[in-house]
Design an enzyme around this catalytic site. Structure first.
Site, PDB file in Angstrom:
ATOM      1  N   THR A  10       0.831  -1.214   0.000  1.00  0.00           N
ATOM      2  CA  THR A  10       0.000   0.000   0.000  1.00  0.00           C
ATOM      3  C   THR A  10       0.862   1.260   0.000  1.00  0.00           C
ATOM      4  O   THR A  10       0.447   2.295  -0.531  1.00  0.00           O
ATOM      5  CB  THR A  10      -0.908   0.018   1.259  1.00  0.00           C
ATOM      6  OG1 THR A  10      -1.575  -1.243   1.348  1.00  0.00           O
ATOM      7  CG2 THR A  10      -1.957   1.110   1.184  1.00  0.00           C
TER       8      THR A  10
ATOM      9  N   HIS B  56       1.534   3.125  -3.232  1.00  0.00           N
ATOM     10  CA  HIS B  56       0.292   3.722  -3.751  1.00  0.00           C
ATOM     11  C   HIS B  56      -0.036   5.024  -3.031  1.00  0.00           C
ATOM     12  O   HIS B  56      -0.501   5.991  -3.645  1.00  0.00           O
ATOM     13  CB  HIS B  56      -0.875   2.747  -3.620  1.00  0.00           C
ATOM     14  CG  HIS B  56      -0.804   1.591  -4.558  1.00  0.00           C
ATOM     15  ND1 HIS B  56      -0.979   1.727  -5.905  1.00  0.00           N
ATOM     16  CD2 HIS B  56      -0.532   0.282  -4.350  1.00  0.00           C
ATOM     17  CE1 HIS B  56      -0.837   0.545  -6.496  1.00  0.00           C
ATOM     18  NE2 HIS B  56      -0.553  -0.349  -5.562  1.00  0.00           N
TER      19      HIS B  56
HETATM   20 ZN   LIG Z   1       0.405  -3.332   5.232  1.00  0.00          ZN
END
Ligand SMILES: [Zn+2]
Ligand SMILES: [Zn+2]
Length: 355
Positions: free
Chosen positions: A44, A47
């Site tokens: 993540t 991103h």
């Molecule tokens: Zn994570």
């Protein structure tokens, strides 16, 4: 009086990371300050850095990211000791802290907190919109930490957050001893899911993926299916006497992968999902209805961090093998380059803020 400073990796704006000095945070009453020993890069993070979740993660700049971390308590807020914590405790952590008062929190489903994002009500999501762990020190609520055994090193401990996410997803698949399982995707979540389904008594474990990650999955005891060379659903049917997989653990997050999950799941089975595709994808609702397929979404790791620690101890060698790279925090550019490009067969890449 001059504030005490620490090294941190700060995101000043989209794609603008800076290794710099910032003040060491001060703990609130039920918070602790930890010396951060290891932070593993989460899929993540790039991103968030790229601005894919602008306005939500983060809500504003600057922000320190990093949420898969471990460390040692060095300072206690005034009530933290009353909750049993002390300086010197070795801990790992999760990113979500619920408000503790809303209906979802009261059900224990605090990753669905109705007061998400309201930090004035005590909600946090560290390394997403609340300050995270790419720093020498981290301020965390006592709700977000768990003690780790002396035998667990900090790098492995930093992987307890993603392991506990895999565990939540696997538990919600409704898996029973002996069930056949297809794990879709052989990244970190897929590989950690192998350890979780084994802990839950899985029978035949199949995994789709490619390259060295698929080889790693094979070493961990799963039957590898190379999605680039084989029709995954057809191969799953072949391996299950035509039945299809009883449980599908969806970690690919791609349109093709999700379709594949729907094709490979057996009658009365379940698809438990964690990955977010870039856009919503079409799924075969007629099959889902007529074959009584359960579709389960999973958000992070409510109440599974403590459970994942003994599982992590049972599989400590396997988790160590997933950690392919380690860098001082100051070498973040190289670390993200290797992680993002999957260079040098990288899987889990750990940053060390104390080096
Ligand atoms: Zn994570
Ligand atoms: Zn809440």
């Amino acid at each position: 009086m001059s504030e005490k400073m620490m090294n941190a990796l700060r995101l000043n704006a989209v794609n603008d990371l800076e290794y710099c000095q910032v003040p060491i945070p001060a703990p609130g009453p039920s918070e602790v300050i930890c010396r951060v020993e290891s932070v593993s890069i989460c899929g993540t993070d790039p991103h968030i850095i790229n601005g894919d979740f602008r306005g939500m993660w983060p809500k504003e700049f600057p922000i320190i990211l990093g949420h898969e971390w471990s460390g040692v308590i060095v300072e206690l807020g005034e009530k933290a000791g009353d909750f049993g914590w002390k300086a010197g405790d070795r801990v790992c952590a999760l990113s979500h802290v619920g408000c503790g008062q809303c209906k979802m929190c009261l059900e224990g489903r605090y990753t669905l907190c109705l007061n998400y994002g309201k930090s004035e009500l005590g909600h946090r999501q560290y390394g997403h919109y609340s300050q995270g762990a790419y720093a020498q020190y981290m301020c965390a609520s006592v709700k977000a930490i768990e003690k780790i055994p002396d035998e667990m090193d900090f790098n492995v401990a930093s992987c307890m957050d993603p392991l506990s996410i895999a565990l939540h997803m696997v538990m919600r698949s409704g898996i029973k001893p002996g069930d056949s399982v297809l794990i879709n995707g052989a990244g970190a979540q897929g590989l950690m899911s192998i350890l979780c389904v084994k802990s839950m008594g899985a029978g035949l474990i199949m995994i789709s993926g490619s390259g060295t990650r698929l080889e790693a999955a094979k070493k961990m005891g799963a039957v590898p299916i190379d999605y680039r060379k084989e029709d995954v659903a057809a191969r799953v049917k072949e391996l299950t006497n035509g039945l299809g997989a009883k449980r599908v653990i969806e970690c690919s997050g791609t349109e093709v992968g999700i379709r594949q999950a729907c094709d490979a799941v057996g009658k009365g089975g379940c698809i438990s999902m964690v990955s977010l595709p870039k856009e919503d994808v079409k799924i075969p609702i007629r099959k889902i209805v007529l074959d009584e397929i359960d579709l389960v979404g999973n958000r992070a790791n409510p109440n599974t961090l403590a459970k994942s620690i003994p599982i992590g101890m049972n599989f400590i060698k396997e988790i160590r093998a997933l950690i392919t790279h380690e860098f001082p925090l100051s070498k973040y550019e190289e670390a993200f380059d290797i992680f993002n490009g999957r260079k040098d067969n990288s899987l889990k890449v750990v940053l060390k803020p104390q080096l």
